[in-house]
Design an enzyme around this catalytic site. Structure first.
Site, PDB file in Angstrom:
ATOM      1  N   GLY A   1       0.816  -1.208   0.000  1.00  0.00           N
ATOM      2  CA  GLY A   1       0.000   0.000   0.000  1.00  0.00           C
ATOM      3  C   GLY A   1       0.846   1.253   0.000  1.00  0.00           C
ATOM      4  O   GLY A   1       1.982   1.263   0.480  1.00  0.00           O
ATOM      5  N   LYS A   2       0.278   2.308  -0.587  1.00  0.00           N
ATOM      6  CA  LYS A   2       0.904   3.625  -0.580  1.00  0.00           C
ATOM      7  C   LYS A   2      -0.161   4.651  -0.271  1.00  0.00           C
ATOM      8  O   LYS A   2      -1.299   4.524  -0.724  1.00  0.00           O
ATOM      9  CB  LYS A   2       1.547   3.944  -1.931  1.00  0.00           C
ATOM     10  CG  LYS A   2       2.702   3.050  -2.311  1.00  0.00           C
ATOM     11  CD  LYS A   2       3.291   3.464  -3.656  1.00  0.00           C
ATOM     12  CE  LYS A   2       4.458   2.575  -4.038  1.00  0.00           C
ATOM     13  NZ  LYS A   2       5.045   2.964  -5.341  1.00  0.00           N
TER      14      LYS A   2
ATOM     15  N   VAL B   1       3.656   1.155   2.709  1.00  0.00           N
ATOM     16  CA  VAL B   1       3.442   0.047   3.638  1.00  0.00           C
ATOM     17  C   VAL B   1       3.969  -1.238   3.006  1.00  0.00           C
ATOM     18  O   VAL B   1       3.678  -1.539   1.840  1.00  0.00           O
ATOM     19  CB  VAL B   1       1.957  -0.113   3.995  1.00  0.00           C
ATOM     20  CG1 VAL B   1       1.787  -1.217   5.035  1.00  0.00           C
ATOM     21  CG2 VAL B   1       1.394   1.203   4.523  1.00  0.00           C
TER      22      VAL B   1
ATOM     23  N   ASP C   1      -7.186  11.583  10.021  1.00  0.00           N
ATOM     24  CA  ASP C   1      -7.283  11.039   8.661  1.00  0.00           C
ATOM     25  C   ASP C   1      -8.156   9.789   8.657  1.00  0.00           C
ATOM     26  O   ASP C   1      -7.765   8.728   8.165  1.00  0.00           O
ATOM     27  CB  ASP C   1      -5.891  10.731   8.110  1.00  0.00           C
ATOM     28  CG  ASP C   1      -5.903  10.480   6.600  1.00  0.00           C
ATOM     29  OD1 ASP C   1      -6.865  10.919   5.938  1.00  0.00           O
ATOM     30  OD2 ASP C   1      -4.966   9.850   6.089  1.00  0.00           O
TER      31      ASP C   1
END
Length: 994
Positions: A711-712, A718, A828
């Site tokens: 993941g980004k 990640v 977030d």
């Protein structure tokens, strides 16, 4: 006897005397407690010398001995711990009577040996991170007594789970039992009714179920009982509780109670507090409650109670707080309420009350909070509401009140909030309301007020001044610039005339300005440039003339600009194309001329933004500019328009291609180069662990490679790491160096590492060097909610599963907001930051990381406060985030769960999921919640059970209210998701009074 304790005793040499055994146990305790690296010098327990001999150990900090040098008390309150556990050797302290290790963030389990301490009377483990089941009695032969001497146990605010410990009649000395704020399940044991000496029972804030046992009515010495909040009982309040003659405080709020309020409670003559709010109680308020002559606080709010306020309540002469809001009460507010000499808080909002507000209300001189909003009250506002000069909150909005606003309110210097909107009030606004020293909000919109604004204005704390939709006239006085804290100025739809005073530029914190629908004239003042926080400006429907000032293009965070229907002339400032924050522009129906710029932000505006200006041409406007105006490169109108459309497409294609190319090449090159450098500096890495880990920093670094990327995002990249049998997620933070040399970062992450909650992704530790920080998390094999919901498997996530995920994620956020010290704002919240474990249980991730990112941003993340589509509207004009910002973002996640759609995209220009849902539901002929949720529900699923879908919708719409103060807290969200009948739609600003 637990086998561990037996083994310990066998291993100790027979010659070890009792004081020496105590020293041995203290040494084991010190070794098991790891002080925080940020702790002040000398570190905690520095004086606990393992080599000490008796009686030196009696001088250890926090240790108390008796005359035989035996340890009888240990008090380690607020010890700053980094990690640790309670060792089983603590059971060797057989003279220990008082053990207090509170507010230390202590993790681990409660040792099985602890209940065997023969002398232990007081046990305080509150406000830690203890987890697992509480020890239960050993059922084997020769078992040691279970807490044989216990008088007090306080394990409040931990993460304990399983069944409640089985205290019974054998615990004849137990006076204080507090196990609230945990995750205990099951029913309250009937045996708790046999604790004959019990004076305090606290089981609130767990997940208990079953019926509230009638046996508790046998606790004749009980003075305080708190068994509500998050618990989900079956049935109602046992009528037998009327036998608890010693009871002073009864709190059964927010625990799914049904049925009537038992009239037998009227027998509790000593009762001081009765809290039954946030349940599903029905019927009428029993008149027997009027017999509670000692009652000071009565809260029956947010139930299904009907009927009138009983006359017998006139006997409650000691009443300080009366909350009956959000029920179905009818009739008038009894006059006797005004006679309560001690009354400080009266909240009756959202009922069906009629008649006048009692004329004498406030004369007692103690009234602080009065909220009667959303009823059908008529008549005048009483003049004596602030007779005692203590009134702080006055909320009378959404009634049928008429007559003038009393001048006395303008002299009420203690007022912090005045909300009188949506009535029929007439006459001028008392001048004093604009000069209240403590007021932060004055809301008088939607009345029939007239007169003019005073020349003297100076409320230093007024943040919101809302006077729209009245008949106030005259000029806007220059003194309007004397409100230094003003963030929102709403004067729309009045009769103001003259110029907008240049003193408006003094309002440095102004974020929203609305003076539309008046008769203002003159030029738009250049001084607006000094309002650097402006995010929304509406000057429409006035008589402003001259040009749009070029200076307005310097407002860096301006999102909305509406100057339509004025008399503006000249050209559009070409610098407006550089206003990257501007998402909404309306200059329609003026006399503007010249070309519409064909670059920057103007590429996102359509023709409706410019209609009604015959002199405008080019861009999205139908009329093409002549060749000379187009800079000599023109041609036919169709050619110019084609060129403009082609330019839009070209910009989009080039940007997309560049982003993909840079991301691809950068990831390959950057990751490879970074790992090579990491190997060269392997000795520079340092790992800080928040629990016992079986791998090293070098093991972690070896996992950081391109093939492991899963993941980004805006927070970083990640990686999925598998090392030495451990599976973890490794997040490499972007845009931040400092590593181990950044003490602030280390301290902050250490705080996050102490957090232990079932629905929060556990931070295991971090690895750092001078340039890089790697955060180590437990791995979630089923990815994120966003991936699941918006991927090919979204249709397999049914309504029950979605509701469960919503409730679990809400619990995690609630813990961050309400149970962490200091509190943590996520910043977030989004579906991609809600991860699913192997059992598809939800865990909140990336909490508290936004503050670490510095200037690093991505295409999906704002500089500070979250991801596009999830950002609360107030952030655009305040640049501040708080818990309610998280609540808004969570509401967007709920709408994702309901609709199956992403928060942005596919709704049209400038429309996100919140505005799309509002638009779709507003156009329905049936305005019921059922019709609304069915209109927007995910088409991949069968629309049932409807009740569950409706509850999700109600909670979602409450969370995404425009006004942050109108949104529920996450604690209330958890309650509403767990109690479908408590989720009230369209509650709007009413929640501001909580």
């Amino acid at each position: 006897m637990p086998p561990t304790l037996l083994l310990l005793l066998l291993l100790l040499p027979p010659s070890l005397a009792s004081p020496d055994r105590d020293i041995y146990a203290l040494a084991k305790l010190k070794a098991a407690l790891v002080p925080s690296p940020s702790a002040t010098a000398p570190p905690p327990l520095a004086d606990w010398d393992p080599a000490a001999t008796s009686p030196a150990h009696c001088t250890f900090s926090g240790v108390t001995c008796d005359g035989r040098s035996r340890v009888v008390a240990i008090n380690l309150t607020a010890l700053p711990l980094h990690s640790g556990y309670l060792p089983p050797e603590i059971a060797l302290l057989d003279s220990l009577a008082n053990l207090t290790i509170a507010a230390c963030c202590l993790p681990g389990h409660v040792p099985l040996e602890l209940p065997t301490l023969p002398s232990l009377r007081h046990l305080n483990l509150s406000n830690n991170n203890l987890s697992g089941h509480f020890p239960v009695p050993d059922s084997g032969g020769g078992a040691s007594p279970y807490f044989p001497s216990l008088e007090l146990i306080d394990a409040y605010n931990n993460n304990l789970s399983g069944l409640l410990p089985p205290f019974s009649a054998s615990h004849a000395r137990l006076r204080y039992l507090h196990l609230g704020g945990n995750y205990f399940t099951g029913a309250i044991p009937d045996s708790y009714g046999d604790l004959a000496a019990l004076e305090y029972l606290g089981l609130n804030g767990n997940t208990l179920s079953g019926h509230v046992p009638v046996s508790l009515s046998r606790l004749t010495r009980l003075r305080e009982m708190y068994i509500g909040y998050y618990n989900q009982y079956d049935g109602g309040v046992p009528p037998e509780f009327g036998d608890l003659g010693a009871l002073l405080r009864l709190d059964m709020s927010s625990c799914n109670l049904t049925g009537p309020v038992p009239p037998e409670l009227g027998r509790l003559q000593r009762l001081d507090t009765l809290f039954l709010q946030w349940n599903r109680l029905s019927g009428e308020i029993p008149p027997q409650l009027g017999d509670l002559s000692s009652l000071a606080s009565l809260d029956l709010s947010v139930n299904d109670l009907a009927g009138e306020i009983p006359p017998s309540l006139a006997n409650l002469s000691n009443l300080k707080l009366l909350n009956l809001f959000r029920n179905h009460l009818r009739g008038s507010i009894p006059d006797f309420v005004a006679g309560f000499a001690q009354l400080e808080v009266l909240q009756l909002w959202d009922n069906n009350l009629t008649g006048n507000i009692p004329a004498g209300l406030g004369k007692n001189g103690r009234l602080k909070t009065l909220d009667l909003a959303t009823n059908h009250l008529t008549g005048p506002i009483p003049a004596d509401l602030c007779a005692g000069r203590r009134l702080e909150m006055l909320v009378l909005m959404e009634n049928g009140l008429f007559g003038p606003i009393p001048d006395s309110l303008g002299d009420c210097k203690t007022l912090t909030r005045v909300r009188l909107a949506k009535n029929f009030l007439t006459g001028p606004v008392p001048a004093g309301l604009f000069n209240l020293p403590q007021a932060n909000m004055v809301e008088l919109t939607d009345n029939l007020l007239t007169g003019e604004l005073p020349d003297v204005i100076g409320g230093d704390k007024i943040g919101m001044l809302l006077l729209g939709n009245n008949g106030i006239g005259g000029r806007i006085p220059p003194a309007i610039g004397n409100l230094p804290a003003l963030q929102t100025l709403s004067l729309e739809s009045n009769n103001f005339s003259g110029a907008l005073p240049p003193e408006i530029g003094n309002l440095k914190n102004l974020s929203r300005l609305n003076v539309s629908g008046n008769a203002l004239t003159g030029a738009i003042p250049d001084e607006l440039i000094r309002c650097a926080s402006l995010a929304a400006v509406d000057l429409s429907r006035n008589g402003f003339s001259g040009e749009i000032p070029e200076s307005i293009t310097s407002l860096k965070i301006l999102c909305t600009l509406n100057v339509s229907r004025n008399r503006l002339t000249g050209e559009l400032p070409p610098e407006m194309s550089n206003m990257t924050s501007l998402t909404t522009l309306d200059v329609s129906y003026n006399s503007l001329s010249g070309p519409v710029p064909m670059q920057g932000q103007f590429l996102v505006f359509n023709e409706s933004s410019f209609v009604g200006n015959p002199g405008l041409c080019g861009g999205p406007v139908a009329d093409a500019c002549p060749p000379s105006m187009a800079g000599g490169g023109g041609g036919a109108g169709s050619q110019l328009r084609l060129r403009w459309d082609s330019k839009k497409m070209l910009v989009a294609l080039v940007a997309a291609f560049a982003a993909v190319a840079v991301a691809f090449l950068g990831a390959r090159k950057g990751c490879s180069a970074w790992r090579s450098a990491a190997r060269r500096r392997s000795g520079a890495w340092k790992m800080t662990a928040f629990q016992k880990l079986e791998f090293s920093a070098e093991d972690v670094v070896e996992c950081v490679k391109e093939d492991n990327i899963i993941g980004k995002g805006g927070a970083g990249i990640v990686y999925h790491g598998v090392t030495r049998g451990a599976e973890l997620a490794i997040k490499r933070l972007v845009g931040r160096g400092g590593g181990e040399h950044d003490r602030g970062f280390s301290a902050e992450v250490t705080t996050l590492g102490r957090i232990r909650h079932r629905n929060i992704v556990r931070l295991l530790g971090f690895v750092s060097n001078r340039e890089t920080n790697l955060l180590l998390y437990e791995y979630m094999p089923n990815g994120s909610l966003g991936e699941m919901l918006h991927g090919g498997k979204g249709g397999h996530l049914g309504w029950e599963a979605r509701a469960r995920v919503a409730a679990e994620a809400a619990c995690g956020l609630c813990y961050l907001h309400h149970d962490c010290a200091p509190r943590i704002i996520h910043r977030d919240v989004k579906s991609n930051n809600i991860l699913l474990d192997s059992a598809f249980e939800a865990h909140v991730a990336d909490f508290g990381l936004a503050k670490f990112l510095g200037g690093a941003t991505s295409e999906c993340m704002s500089a500070i406060a979250g991801s596009y589509g999830y950002i609360a509207p107030e952030y655009a004009y305040t640049l501040r985030v708080d818990e309610k910002s998280d609540v808004y973002s969570f509401g967007v996640v709920l709408l994702e769960l309901i609709t199956g759609r992403r928060p942005v995209g596919g709704f049209g220009d400038g429309v996100d999921i919140v505005h799309w849902v509002r638009k779709v539901t507003a156009e329905l002929p049936d305005n019921s919640d059922t019709a609304a949720v069915l209109a927007v529900a995910d088409r991949r699923l069968t629309p049932e059970p409807v009740a569950l879908m409706v509850n999700l919708y109600k909670v979602a719409m409450a969370c995404v209210e425009e006004a942050s103060t109108a949104r529920p807290t996450m604690r209330e969200v958890v309650h509403m998701l767990s109690n479908p009948n408590s989720a009230q739609p369209n509650s709007g600003d009413l929640l501001v009074t909580f």
